[in-house]
Design a protein around this motif. Sequence first.
Motif, PDB file in Angstrom:
ATOM      1  N   ASN A 112      39.431 -35.235 -17.445  1.00  0.00           N
ATOM      2  CA  ASN A 112      40.245 -34.248 -18.157  1.00  0.00           C
ATOM      3  C   ASN A 112      40.709 -33.155 -17.204  1.00  0.00           C
ATOM      4  OD1 ASN A 112      40.157 -35.483 -20.642  1.00  0.00           O
ATOM      5  ND2 ASN A 112      38.507 -34.216 -21.450  1.00  0.00           N
ATOM      6  N   ARG A 151      41.502 -33.426 -26.881  1.00  0.00           N
ATOM      7  CA  ARG A 151      40.070 -33.693 -26.718  1.00  0.00           C
ATOM      8  C   ARG A 151      39.489 -34.551 -27.833  1.00  0.00           C
ATOM      9  NH1 ARG A 151      40.453 -28.195 -24.854  1.00  0.00           N
ATOM     10  NH2 ARG A 151      39.722 -27.998 -22.696  1.00  0.00           N
ATOM     11  N   SER A 155      35.508 -33.717 -29.011  1.00  0.00           N
ATOM     12  CA  SER A 155      35.770 -33.335 -27.615  1.00  0.00           C
ATOM     13  C   SER A 155      35.555 -34.451 -26.603  1.00  0.00           C
ATOM     14  CB  SER A 155      34.926 -32.113 -27.210  1.00  0.00           C
ATOM     15  OG  SER A 155      35.292 -30.992 -27.967  1.00  0.00           O
TER      16      SER A 155
END
Length: 300
Positions: A112, A151, A155
Motif C-alpha cells: 500500500n 483499504r 483495512s
Amino acid sequence: MKQDKIIAIDIGGTNIKYALVSSGGEILSSGNLPTEAEKGIETLLFKLNEIIQTYLSEEILGLAISATGQIDYYQGKVVGGNPIIPGWIGCELVRILEEKYHLPCVLENDVNCAALGEAWLGAGKGKKDFLCLTIGTGIGGGIVLNHQLYRGASSVAGEFGKLYLQNKQEVYEKYASMSALVRKAQEKTGKHWNGKEIFSAYWQGEKSIILLVEEWIHDIVEGLKVLLYLWNPGCIILGGAVTHQGEAFQKKIEEELQKQITSNYLECLELKFANLGNHAGLLGAAFLLLDKIKQEEVKE
C-alpha cells in the motif's frame, strides 16, 4: 531555516530500510540493516530505536512506517499475515512509538505504501485510479481509487497474491512470484539459481530458461486477467524484481496480455513499471504521515 523532515522506515522480513525524507519527498539520507526476524518483536523494536535515535537531532515531523503483514492503518496495528517475526501480529506499533517519542506516527502495509509512493512521485503520479502489484517473494497489491488508497472494510484489501485461480488449483503467488520462478528453475535444471541468474540466462538465450520464463510470464498474466475483469482499471503498475528487466520485458508482458484479454479491456489500459525502486514504500509512508498531519490540522 531548517527543512521539516520525516523518519521513514520500511520493515521487511529480511531487511529494514530507512531514510530521512524531506516534506517534498527528497531522500536526504538512507540505509538498511538486517531484520533478524527470527529474534522477534523485542529485537525489532530495538533496531527501530537505533534508527530513530540517529535522526532525532533533526527537526522531525514524525515517524512513517511501511511494513510487511496485514496492517489496520486506523488502529496502527498489525492484524495478520505471515508470522515471520514472532510477536509481530497484534503489535500496536503506532501506540508504542508515539508514546515513546512523542511524535505523530503512521503504519501501513508495504505494498500500500509503495502504491502511494508511486502515486505521489512515481509511475502513478497524476493517475486517478490504478492497481499496483509487487512481484517478489510473494505477490502484494495496492488499490488506488479516485486518488485515494482503498483499504476495504477491515483495512486489508489488495491481497492479490491470495487469489485462487481454478486452472492452477493454487493461489496466484504460488506460481507467479519470483520465489515461484526460482523454485521452478531449480526443479527443471537441478541447479541452484537466483533471480538475477535466471534473467541473465533468459536474455542470453538459454532455451530451457526461455521456456520457463515465458511460462512464468503467462502465469503472471493469468492473475492480471482476473484483476482486469474485476476492476477494469486504466492503469496497472508492476513493482518488484520485474522492474529491473526494463522495457523489453514489459513489452513481453504486454504481448501476453493481448493473447489472454479481450481487446475492449486493453484499449484504455496502461501497463507501467514502478520507478521509485526501493524507496517507494518509504516515500508512500512519508506521504501518509504528511496527510495525517494535514488532517489533524484541519480538525483543529
